[in-house]
Design an enzyme around this catalytic site. Structure first.
Site, short mmCIF file in Angstrom:
data_model
loop_
_atom_site.label_atom_id
_atom_site.label_comp_id
_atom_site.label_asym_id
_atom_site.label_seq_id
_atom_site.Cartn_x
_atom_site.Cartn_y
_atom_site.Cartn_z
N GLU A 33 18.73 -19.08 4.77
CA GLU A 33 18.60 -20.45 4.26
C GLU A 33 17.50 -20.53 3.21
OE1 GLU A 33 18.46 -23.46 7.19
OE2 GLU A 33 20.23 -22.72 8.25
N GLU B 4 14.36 -19.46 6.08
CA GLU B 4 14.49 -18.71 7.33
C GLU B 4 15.82 -17.99 7.35
OE1 GLU B 4 15.26 -21.33 10.78
OE2 GLU B 4 15.37 -22.96 9.32
N ARG C 207 22.53 -15.96 14.01
CA ARG C 207 23.63 -16.43 14.84
C ARG C 207 24.69 -17.06 13.94
NH1 ARG C 207 22.70 -21.81 14.27
NH2 ARG C 207 20.54 -22.53 14.19
#
Length: 617
Positions: free
Chosen positions: A260, A272, A276
């Site tokens: 991100e 970050e 997942r």
């Protein structure tokens, strides 16, 4: 080969993973709390295992119980979904140590990226020192080092507010993630939230599956996402791909993940890496024609990705439907979802069906609705139209806000940023009621009553009904005549319990009616039928502070007692509901004359928390 897979999650993500497993011929195991015993994900799985308790800390956050459930059900693999334990390295190790296949990245990769502070250091960045923030650094963002979803985040614009923001963020982060570590970073007011989907195998291949724009956010949680991110210069896009691949290879990543960024002034700022699957992964699936869950499973089984990744096709937009009231501080809503149907032509990922209950224990997201089309304009229009025609009968939702957001010029012209709702929330939540909805409700209710004496040979006064809509009371009148029901200003073409047709200025309009007790839904308008005479027992004293949603009282301001003086805007009580904390503040300068709220107490909507008697001028 994986034959039976347990999903260590709930709701729409569990249902979505089960769908892929069914396609692959893999048997499925659900886990559920007592609160989720009848939930859709529990019903959708081949097998379900109960985790006694209701709160996440007792159930979905108990890795030891989940591993036992997988072994007891005969599973040979575990998929963590997102949220809960999906980025918990110790859980990943426990799964592997039990001889089960872990559908996710190695525990070492999770650890390397689990802390946002450590992730920034890995990328050669460093957060601000919370003790050394100066006025020149403002505004800043206080952020939880663990977890995400907007929890443990506070924007600080005044240096004097920083200590309080740090305390609040630590408390919320500790409650949500079991880790109260927070850090401070610069807050970019008008940046765009852009991310890159990555997929890596165990053979050294890394795919960067395009960009996503997730700039429309509330409380730092994404609301609308799309792929690809519109309007990015090619050079910046390539830079994002390179940074995402660099982060992926730096931790020897395997499986699906997301890197991100905040994009501002033509530059990419690393935020970050989420180790997942993301909530918004369906837009990438639509554009690239891949099933990311299927790819996760294949990678976990040791298969190699093709050297050449698939090519993108068209544009996709996703909107998150929440049971919440945007006009009331995004307050989460609970209750029975009587009816939930979405038109054909769009993708629906949901964990709810007609008749399900929206409870207080979990995030209020109901579903994700996704539209894919050859162009962005077509995809946005298709999604807005589908949401507008969606039947949602039950608690208040953000559906109308989503439709207006998708049709707002800033969004249609791709000029949005993370401050979109800060600028436009007031206008986007202004009531735009259908003026004929209350009349249609009254006529539907009155259908057939003329057979029991509603019509008289001698003309009489009109029948009157009252409804509440968006906090406003509306009174409508109609008459029983020889030829049926009538009302001033319209021609009643048809009046039946579930359908009313009115002709207004020569134009026919249809109104579909559904009633559940005193709640009436007329097309997309929700009404509450009011009694003829108000109940005095429902009246509250001036200055009463009522619970805006059901939840748990987690904090009461230090020293707050009956007789204490308070200032307008002073936080008095903190409620926790649906994984978020909500502050109840003093409405005016005054004195606390009643304080029934107590820490640990469970309250329902409308429960009296405190009474503040205002100081008389």
């Amino acid at each position: 080969m994986i034959s039976t897979l347990l999903v260590a999650n709930r709701g729409e993500i569990a249902c979505r993973i089960f769908r892929t497993c069914a396609d692959l011929g893999i048997r499925t195991v659900a886990i559920h709390s007592d609160a989720d015993e009848g939930a859709l994900h529990t019903r959708a799985a081949d097998t379900a295992v109960r985790l006694p308790g209701a709160a996440p800390a007792e159930t979905y956050l108990r890795g030891d119980l989940i591993v036992k459930a997988a072994l007891a059900a005969g599973a040979d693999a575990v998929h963590p979904g997102y949220g809960f334990l999906s980025e918990n390295a110790e859980f990943a190790r426990a799964v592997r140590d039990a001889g089960l296949v872990w559908i996710g990245p190695p525990p070492e990769a999770i650890e390397a990226m689990a802390s946002k502070t450590r992730a920034k250091e890995l990328m050669g960045l460093a957060p601000l020192d919370a003790h050394d923030v100066s006025p020149a650094d403002l505004p800043v963002l206080v952020k939880a080092a663990a977890g995400g979803g907007g929890r443990g985040m506070r924007v600080v614009r005044d240096l004097a507010a920083l200590p309080g923001a740090l305390e609040d963020a630590r408390a919320e982060a500790a409650s949500a993630f079991g880790d109260g570590e927070v850090f401070v970073e610069p807050y970019l007011e008008n940046g765009r939230h852009v991310e890159v989907q990555v997929l890596a195998d165990t053979h050294g291949t890394v795919w960067t599956l395009g960009t996503r724009d997730c700039s429309l956010q509330r409380r730092h949680q994404k609301v609308v996402e799309e792929a690809p991110a519109p309007g990015l210069p090619p050079a910046l896009t390539e830079q994002l791909y390179a940074l995402a691949e660099r982060a992926t290879r730096a931790v020897s990543y395997e499986g699906a993940g997301t890197v991100e960024f905040l994009v501002a002034d033509g530059r990419a700022h690393f935020l970050e890496m989420n180790t997942r699957l993301q909530v918004e992964h369906p837009v990438t699936e639509a554009v690239f024609g891949v099933d990311l869950v299927a790819e996760q499973i294949r990678v976990a089984e040791g298969h190699a990705l093709p050297a050449e990744q698939p090519a993108p096709r068209g544009h996709a937009v996703e909107a998150r439907l929440y049971a919440e009231d945007p006009a009331r501080g995004w307050a989460p809503q609970t209750g029975t979802l009587h009816r939930f149907t979405v038109p054909d032509g769009v993708r629906l990922d949901t964990g709810f069906a007609d008749g399900d209950t929206i409870g207080v224990h979990y995030d209020p997201m109901l579903a994700k609705v996704v539209a894919h089309a050859p162009t962005r304009t077509e995809a946005v229009r298709r999604l807005a139209g589908a949401l507008e025609r969606t039947a949602l009968h039950g608690p208040v939702t953000n559906r109308d806000l989503l439709v207006r957001s998708l049709r707002h010029p800033e969004f249609t012209e791709a000029r949005m940023d993370t401050g979109f709702y800060d600028r436009h929330l007031t206008t986007l939540t202004e009531p735009a009621p259908d003026p004929y909805a209350p009349l249609a409700a009254a006529l539907a209710d009155a259908h057939g009553r003329s057979r029991f004496g509603g019509w008289r040979n001698v003309p009489s006064g009109p029948q009157v009904k009252r409804y509440e809509r968006a906090g406003e009371e509306h009174e409508v009148a109609y008459r029983h005549t020889r030829t049926g029901l009538a009302a001033d200003g319209v021609r009643v073409v048809q009046a039946a319990p579930h359908l009313v047709v009115l002709e207004v200025d020569g134009v026919r309009r249809k109104f579909e009616i559904a009633r559940y007790g005193d709640q009436v839904h007329v097309n997309a308008t929700a009404l509450t039928a009011l009694p003829r005479f108000p109940d005095p027992a429902t009246e509250h004293a001036p200055g009463s502070l009522l619970a805006p949603m059901p939840g748990t009282v987690v904090r009461v301001a230090e020293g707050l007692t009956e007789g204490a003086g308070v200032k307008a805007g002073q936080p008095l009580i903190w409620l926790e509901a649906m994984k978020m904390e909500h502050r109840i503040t003093a409405p005016a300068d005054g004195t606390v004359t009643a304080l029934p709220a107590a820490v640990g107490g469970q309250v329902e909507v409308g429960a009296l928390l405190a009474v503040v008697e205002a100081v008389r001028p």
